[in-house]
Design a protein around this motif. Structure first.
Motif, PDB file in Angstrom:
ATOM      1  N   MET A   1       0.849  -1.197   0.000  1.00  0.00           N
ATOM      2  CA  MET A   1       0.000   0.000   0.000  1.00  0.00           C
ATOM      3  C   MET A   1       0.876   1.235   0.000  1.00  0.00           C
ATOM      4  N   ARG A   2       0.377   2.284  -0.620  1.00  0.00           N
ATOM      5  CA  ARG A   2       1.130   3.529  -0.707  1.00  0.00           C
ATOM      6  C   ARG A   2       0.803   4.414   0.507  1.00  0.00           C
ATOM      7  N   THR A   3       1.822   5.105   0.971  1.00  0.00           N
ATOM      8  CA  THR A   3       1.647   6.001   2.122  1.00  0.00           C
ATOM      9  C   THR A   3       0.595   7.069   1.829  1.00  0.00           C
ATOM     10  N   SER A   4       0.561   7.540   0.604  1.00  0.00           N
ATOM     11  CA  SER A   4      -0.373   8.611   0.211  1.00  0.00           C
ATOM     12  C   SER A   4      -1.832   8.192   0.341  1.00  0.00           C
ATOM     13  N   GLU A   5      -2.087   6.887   0.406  1.00  0.00           N
ATOM     14  CA  GLU A   5      -3.467   6.421   0.546  1.00  0.00           C
ATOM     15  C   GLU A   5      -4.045   6.721   1.921  1.00  0.00           C
ATOM     16  N   PHE A   6      -3.198   7.167   2.847  1.00  0.00           N
ATOM     17  CA  PHE A   6      -3.645   7.470   4.209  1.00  0.00           C
ATOM     18  C   PHE A   6      -3.614   8.978   4.487  1.00  0.00           C
ATOM     19  N   TYR A   7      -3.639   9.741   3.427  1.00  0.00           N
ATOM     20  CA  TYR A   7      -3.662  11.207   3.571  1.00  0.00           C
ATOM     21  C   TYR A   7      -5.100  11.696   3.716  1.00  0.00           C
ATOM     22  N   PHE A   8      -5.281  12.721   4.528  1.00  0.00           N
ATOM     23  CA  PHE A   8      -6.551  13.439   4.590  1.00  0.00           C
ATOM     24  C   PHE A   8      -6.247  14.906   4.855  1.00  0.00           C
ATOM     25  N   ASP A   9      -7.136  15.765   4.446  1.00  0.00           N
ATOM     26  CA  ASP A   9      -6.929  17.205   4.593  1.00  0.00           C
ATOM     27  C   ASP A   9      -7.381  17.652   5.977  1.00  0.00           C
ATOM     28  N   LEU A  10      -6.465  18.232   6.736  1.00  0.00           N
ATOM     29  CA  LEU A  10      -6.766  18.660   8.100  1.00  0.00           C
ATOM     30  C   LEU A  10      -6.501  20.150   8.268  1.00  0.00           C
ATOM     31  N   LEU A  41       9.758   8.498  20.407  1.00  0.00           N
ATOM     32  CA  LEU A  41       9.300   9.314  19.285  1.00  0.00           C
ATOM     33  C   LEU A  41       9.174   8.514  18.003  1.00  0.00           C
ATOM     34  N   GLY A  42       9.683   7.277  17.997  1.00  0.00           N
ATOM     35  CA  GLY A  42       9.566   6.460  16.803  1.00  0.00           C
ATOM     36  C   GLY A  42       8.123   6.254  16.386  1.00  0.00           C
ATOM     37  N   THR A  43       7.232   6.175  17.367  1.00  0.00           N
ATOM     38  CA  THR A  43       5.813   6.000  17.084  1.00  0.00           C
ATOM     39  C   THR A  43       5.269   7.159  16.254  1.00  0.00           C
ATOM     40  N   PHE A  44       5.834   8.353  16.461  1.00  0.00           N
ATOM     41  CA  PHE A  44       5.269   9.548  15.851  1.00  0.00           C
ATOM     42  C   PHE A  44       6.078  10.060  14.656  1.00  0.00           C
ATOM     43  N   ARG A  45       7.208   9.407  14.379  1.00  0.00           N
ATOM     44  CA  ARG A  45       8.004   9.845  13.240  1.00  0.00           C
ATOM     45  C   ARG A  45       7.221   9.622  11.951  1.00  0.00           C
ATOM     46  N   PRO A  46       7.312  10.549  11.007  1.00  0.00           N
ATOM     47  CA  PRO A  46       6.546  10.414   9.764  1.00  0.00           C
ATOM     48  C   PRO A  46       7.019   9.230   8.932  1.00  0.00           C
ATOM     49  N   VAL A  47       6.106   8.688   8.159  1.00  0.00           N
ATOM     50  CA  VAL A  47       6.442   7.626   7.222  1.00  0.00           C
ATOM     51  C   VAL A  47       6.983   8.303   5.965  1.00  0.00           C
ATOM     52  N   PRO A  73      -2.191  12.740   9.421  1.00  0.00           N
ATOM     53  CA  PRO A  73      -2.286  12.103   8.107  1.00  0.00           C
ATOM     54  C   PRO A  73      -1.006  11.322   7.795  1.00  0.00           C
ATOM     55  N   GLU A  74      -1.162  10.207   7.142  1.00  0.00           N
ATOM     56  CA  GLU A  74      -0.038   9.375   6.673  1.00  0.00           C
ATOM     57  C   GLU A  74       0.854   8.864   7.807  1.00  0.00           C
ATOM     58  N   SER A  75       0.308   8.784   9.016  1.00  0.00           N
ATOM     59  CA  SER A  75       1.093   8.315  10.167  1.00  0.00           C
ATOM     60  C   SER A  75       0.882   6.826  10.382  1.00  0.00           C
TER      61      SER A  75
END
Length: 341
Positions: free
Chosen positions: A1-10, A208-214, A300-302
């Motif tokens: 799956m692509r990371t971008s598939e988990f994006y949403f506008d916030l 912080l690894g849990t919260f680091r961006p993909v 988004p994308e986390s």
């Protein structure tokens, strides 16, 4: 799956900057993980959804004042430390700013010499391994000199540092709070126990690894950082007993979910013990023990929204997030909650 598939506008204004005056008055979105149906409630209404025989699993880690501000011994330049995890003794994995100028052998002074540190090695992804020197008890010195490591998206000053702790925080070691638990009060927990809901505590020290961006294009290429957890025999027995009697295991927060799924066997039984976990849960994962989850609204994308999507589906999760945006829910650490059942 692509990371971008988990994006949403916030919209930025939906990122909560301060906690509510009353913890249990935050909003609660109740989502059916199979149908996607949604109800809008207040968090204290969680009482109506939990039944006698259910087991609520909470992470009782405690956030340490992990942010330190010091100066370089030779140049006098300003340095910021963020303690990620204790490696052994007085050695810690640490994020250092400015990172490019943080070299092996550098000495940093904190609090007019009350505490000092030497950078002794390079860590993963830009971190540094440092060794502290001091007279006295490290935890007391850290409490005196350190400040709460609020996430970067919180710009306002936190007036009461206890509001970045759960009411049941006990074991020090986290660089961030298990924020889904911030909504509970002792009164609400007592009411749930009186109703027949059992309470079980696990400990996972949040790094912080849990919260680091993909950063990878596909989620499968992302590597989670390991975090330490402990599950006592009492906790394991409480969870297993509830499961055997047909009760639901309801995990509060992604840290509780990751701990339970790391230590449960393929038969859905939890075993006591302590270990490091780098489990990465995303769609396609088969849950072994967790029946329902309580969680905040994530970036988004986390990896966190990917975990929630694994519990339900990407489509239902993103639809729920769209509903949250349209209804002006508050997002992230001091934000509102979701109960997915």
């Amino acid at each position: 799956m692509r990371t971008s598939e988990f994006y949403f506008d916030l919209p930025e204004e939906l990122i909560a900057q301060t906690p509510l005056k009353n913890r249990e008055e935050s909003r609660l979105m109740v989502v059916d993980k199979k149908s996607g149906s949604i109800e809008h409630r207040i968090f204290k209404d969680i009482f109506d959804y939990l039944q006698a025989g259910d087991c609520l699993v909470l992470n009782n880690t405690k956030v340490i004042p992990a942010r330190l501000f010091g100066t370089k011994d030779q140049s006098g330049g300003k340095v910021e430390f963020l303690l990620l995890k204790r490696i052994e003794g007085d050695r810690w994995e640490t994020l250092v700013k400015p990172g490019k100028k943080a070299r092996i052998g550098d000495h940093i002074i904190f609090g007019d010499g009350l505490l000092s540190a030497e950078i002794v090695a390079y860590g993963d992804e830009g971190s540094r391994i440092v060794e502290f020197n001091y007279d006295g008890i490290f935890e007391q010195i850290l409490d005196q000199l350190g400040s709460m490591p609020l996430p970067h998206y919180i710009k306002e000053r936190l007036e009461d540092k206890e509001r970045y702790q759960t009411v049941y925080a006990k074991h020090e070691g986290s660089a961030a709070a298990p924020t889904a638990g911030l909504h509970f009060t002792q009164d609400l927990l007592c009411k749930l126990q009186d109703k027949g809901v059992s309470i079980a505590y696990i400990t996972l020290h949040v790094g912080l690894g849990t919260f680091r961006p993909v950063k990878s294009e596909t989620i499968h290429d992302h590597k989670m950082h390991a975090e330490y957890f402990e599950v006592t025999e009492e906790t394991a027995n409480t969870i297993n007993r509830a499961k055997e009697k047909g009760g639901r295991v309801i995990a509060v927060g992604t840290t509780s979910i990751r701990t339970l799924e790391s230590i449960a066997d393929d038969d859905g039984k939890v075993h006591p013990g302590g270990a490091w976990t780098d489990i990465f849960i995303y769609p396609g994962y088969q849950f072994k023990i967790v029946d329902s989850i309580i969680t905040n609204f994530h970036l988004p994308e986390s990896t966190l929204i990917m975990l929630v999507s694994a519990f339900s589906s990407r489509e239902i999760t993103l639809d729920a997030y769209k509903e949250a945006v349209n209804n002006r829910y508050r997002f992230f650490s001091f934000g509102d909650a979701m109960f997915m059942l």
